[in-house]
Structures are given as structure tokens and as C-alpha cells.
Design an enzyme around this catalytic site. Structure first.
Site, PDB file in Angstrom:
ATOM      1  N   GLY A  28      44.928 -57.281  49.620  1.00 15.75           N
ATOM      2  CA  GLY A  28      43.570 -56.814  49.315  1.00 15.75           C
ATOM      3  C   GLY A  28      42.725 -57.912  48.706  1.00 15.75           C
TER       4      GLY A  28
ATOM      5  N   HIS B 123      47.724 -55.156  28.252  1.00 17.88           N
ATOM      6  CA  HIS B 123      46.515 -55.475  29.040  1.00 17.88           C
ATOM      7  C   HIS B 123      45.641 -54.232  29.085  1.00 17.88           C
ATOM      8  CE1 HIS B 123      43.905 -57.349  31.863  1.00 17.88           C
ATOM      9  NE2 HIS B 123      44.209 -56.520  32.846  1.00 17.88           N
TER      10      HIS B 123
ATOM     11  N   GLY C 279      50.565 -57.153  49.000  1.00 17.91           N
ATOM     12  CA  GLY C 279      49.227 -56.600  48.798  1.00 17.91           C
ATOM     13  C   GLY C 279      48.247 -57.638  49.322  1.00 17.91           C
TER      14      GLY C 279
ATOM     15  N   ASP D 127      51.176 -56.237  53.662  1.00 16.54           N
ATOM     16  CA  ASP D 127      50.447 -55.027  53.275  1.00 16.54           C
ATOM     17  C   ASP D 127      50.943 -53.878  54.154  1.00 16.54           C
ATOM     18  OD1 ASP D 127      47.475 -54.840  51.616  1.00 16.54           O
ATOM     19  OD2 ASP D 127      48.128 -53.106  52.781  1.00 16.54           O
TER      20      ASP D 127
ATOM     21  N   ARG E 236      42.706 -48.190  33.367  1.00 16.11           N
ATOM     22  CA  ARG E 236      43.873 -48.782  34.036  1.00 16.11           C
ATOM     23  C   ARG E 236      45.013 -47.758  34.050  1.00 16.11           C
ATOM     24  NH1 ARG E 236      41.851 -52.983  30.712  1.00 16.11           N
ATOM     25  NH2 ARG E 236      41.244 -54.892  31.818  1.00 16.11           N
TER      26      ARG E 236
ATOM     27  N   GLY F  57      44.966 -60.329  46.658  1.00 13.63           N
ATOM     28  CA  GLY F  57      45.937 -60.947  47.569  1.00 13.63           C
ATOM     29  C   GLY F  57      45.286 -61.962  48.485  1.00 13.63           C
TER      30      GLY F  57
END
Ligand code: TXD
Length: 312
Positions: free
Chosen positions: A15, A179, A13, A37, A92, A18
Site C-alpha cells: 500500500g 506509539h 503490504g 499483497d 490506532r 509499502g
């Protein structure tokens, strides 16, 4: 003389988080980095940009970008941020179905090319994603961990630092459990230089701060509007990776698979752990008040329900 080969860190990843982790690894010379990615050009472009920064930083590690899992071969650590991030109004848990599909493909890539790596999952919904990653890789649970508690505890420490005027470096705090909104700031184990936090902040104000900790991720999302927090998650995940790579044996609150601790077996939730060269080397059971244990049970139940809703 056997020269020490540089460690290898795969970031799955490329993004916001990352890219930030790659930058931290470059600054701290943690090891060579492979940014992976599925978007063509994204990892390659970020890697090139970061390599242009290396001479100024006088950093000798290399960063590569790729769309081919083969390039993560033999990584020491894999940190997974692949998946969608929240937008304002999203929970989430809303990310579950999409990110579960992505996690399965990522887990298979890691299993094939980096079977000995320590895997740190960041993608949300975190507790479900780390559970799925461990199931799909089949790695020993001590080598698959979720990043959440380091971030949530840091948020708690920051708000307490603002409130008390004391440096966050002198504040120790634990946030356990899932979380999400049921996370458990453990007031009874939160101290300022070893002194109980209740000597500095009254109960009503601590209630307000702890509510803000639970909502802190959403607070950032509503301000940014186009994505979620990335500097603080990146910093937390790199701290976990560093404790593994350098065998620092730091106490870090992470989503780890319990084996009877806190009364749970086989469940991934946020607990204090020791991270060293063998991965999660110990899960620490801290004394909790009756209310805190009850809150942890509520959080564990929420995680169990989320995991149960994972697509087959
Ligand atoms: O404390 C925590 N654990 C959370 C985690 C803190 C903040 C953000 N949290 C979650 O991390 C967030 O909800 C997301 O699920 C992940 C990553 O957040 P980020 O902000 O980095 O999201 P981006 O910028 O959208 O980056 C995700 C990248 C993007 O470049 C996609 O192209 C890529 O993931 N992506 C993939 N990479 C590899 N393989 C597949 N299949 C794939 N699909 C998308």
C-alpha cells in the site's frame, strides 16, 4: 571470488507505505525487493512501475510483485505494513481486531518462507502488532522489532527545528514508550549539537511541541482524510532495515522486547536500541527524570492493556 549476492527485502503490504519503501530501496539500491499483497495486481503493478524508474535512476536492484508467499523465500528483511490504516476520527487502537487477524496470517507466511529474516513491523496498533508478530513467528525477540520511535523522534526533531531555526540534522531527540498518545518525548535527553534543548526553548513552549508530537500522526490523518502518513513511516522503516542490512549499528528508537530494561520484562515498547547484523544488538537504558520515568510507566501500562485485549 565469491560475488556478493544482493540482499533481499520482502515488503508485506504494497500500500502507501509499502510502495514508498520499495521506491526508497530502489533509489538507495538496498537490495532486491519483493512486494507482497493480497490484492491481485497491486504489488505487480507497483513493481512494474518502479522497474520502469530503475533505468532513469541507474539502479540495478530488481522489484517483483506477488500474491504468493513463496516468492518471499529467504528474504533477509521482512517489513510488515499489511493491515488497515486509520481514517479521520479513528484511533490506532480501533484497528486492533482487524489487523491482528491479518498479522497472524502474515506471521505464518514469514515463518514458513523467511525464517531467518529480520522482521520490522509497521502496522498499527504498533506495540500490539509487533508483540503478536513475535509470538506467532516464535522468532528470537532480537529479530522482531516495531517501527515507531524513529518516526516519533523525527517528528519531535522537525518541530524543534522549526522552533529553533536549527537544522534537524543537528538535533538529537528520543521519544520512548508506546506509539500512541502516551508516548514520551524525553526532553532531558534532547539536544541541539549536544546542548540541552532547554537552553533554546522554554518549558511552556516545549510542552506545546511535545503535545503536537503525540498528535502528529492524527494531524496528518485529519489533513489527508483518506489515509495516514506514509513517506515518513517508510523512511523510518527503511533506515532500520538499512542499519541491519549494512551492519551500521545505529542507535534507533524502536519497539523492542525488554528483558528487564527500564524495569520491564517481556514487554514491547519504544526504547533506544542498537541495530546491526544480529538485529536488536543492545537496548540502551538512558537516564530519565522522575517525571519521564513516571510517564514511561503510564505508557507501558497502556501497552500492556492493549496487548491484553489482543484476540486469542
Ligand atoms: O509509525 C507507525 N508504525 C505507523 C504505522 C505510521 C503510519 C501508518 N501506520 C500503519 O501502517 C497504518 O495504521 C497501517 O496499519 C499500516 C499500513 O499503512 P498504509 O498507509 O501503508 O496502509 P495501506 O495503504 O492501506 O496499505 C496496507 C496494505 C494494503 O495494500 C492491503 O491490501 C494490504 O495492506 N493487506 C494485506 N497485505 C498482506 N496480507 C494481508 N492479509 C493483507 N490485508 C491487507
Amino acid at each position: 571470488m565469491t560475488a556478493h549476492k544482493r540482499k533481499k527485502i520482502a515488503l508485506i503490504g504494497a500500500g502507501n507505505i509499502g510502495g514508498s519503501m520499495a521506491y526508497l530501496a530502489l533509489i538507495r539500491e538496498l537490495g532486491d525487493v519483493v512486494l507482497f499483497d493480497v490484492v491481485e495486481g497491486l504489488p505487480q503493478g507497483k513493481a512494474l512501475d518502479l522497474n520502469h524508474a530503475a533505468p532513469v535512476l541507474q539502479s540495478s536492484v530488481e522489484i517483483r510483485g506477488t500474491n504468493d508467499y513463496a516468492d518471499i523465500a529467504d528474504s533477509d528483511v521482512c517489513i510488515i505494513t499489511a493491515g488497515l490504516a486509520r481514517k479521520p476520527g479513528m484511533s490506532r487502537d480501533d484497528l486492533l481486531a482487524t489487523n491482528a487477524k491479518i498479522m497472524k496470517s502474515v506471521a505464518h507466511g514469514i515463518k514458513q518462507y523467511a525464517p531467518k529474516s529480520f522482521v520490522i513491523v509497521v502496522s498499527n496498533p504498533l506495540d500490539a502488532m509487533v508483540t503478536l508478530c513475535q509470538r506467532e513467528t516464535g522468532f528470537d525477540p532480537s529479530m522482531v522489532v516495531g517501527m515507531a520511535g524513529v518516526l516519533d523522534s523525527a517528528r519531535y526533531r522537525f518541530f524543534l527545528s522549526e522552533e529553533t531555526g536549527v537544522s534537524a540534522a543537528s538535533i538529537d531527540a528520543f521519544v520512548l514508550g508506546g506509539h500512541g498518545d502516551t508516548m514520551v518525548p524525553v526532553r532531558s535527553n534532547t539536544t541541539v549539537a549536544g546542548i540541552p534543548i532547554t537552553q533554546f526553548v522554554d518549558g511552556a513552549r516545549l510542552d506545546e511541541i511535545e503535545t503536537r508530537v503525540r498528535k502528529a500522526g492524527g494531524e496528518v490523518v485529519s489533513l489527508l482524510k483518506t489515509g495516514s502518513a506514509f513517506c515518513s513511516p517508510a523512511t523510518a522503516a527503511i533506515a532500520m532495515a538499512e542499519s541491519y542490512l549494512k551492519d551500521q549499528k545505529k542507535v534507533l528508537t524502536c519497539a523492542a522486547q525488554l528483558d528487564g530494561e527500564y524495569g520491564y520484562k517481556g514487554l514491547y515498547i519504544g526504547v533506544p536500541t542498537i541495530i546491526g547484523c544480529s538485529g536488536i544488538e543492545k537496548i540502551i537504558e538512558i537516564e530519565l527524570t522522575e517525571d519521564e520515568k513516571a510517564a514511561l510507566d503510564v505508557s507501558a501500562k497502556a501497552v500492556e492493556e492493549l496487548v491484553a485485549s489482543l484476540p486469542a
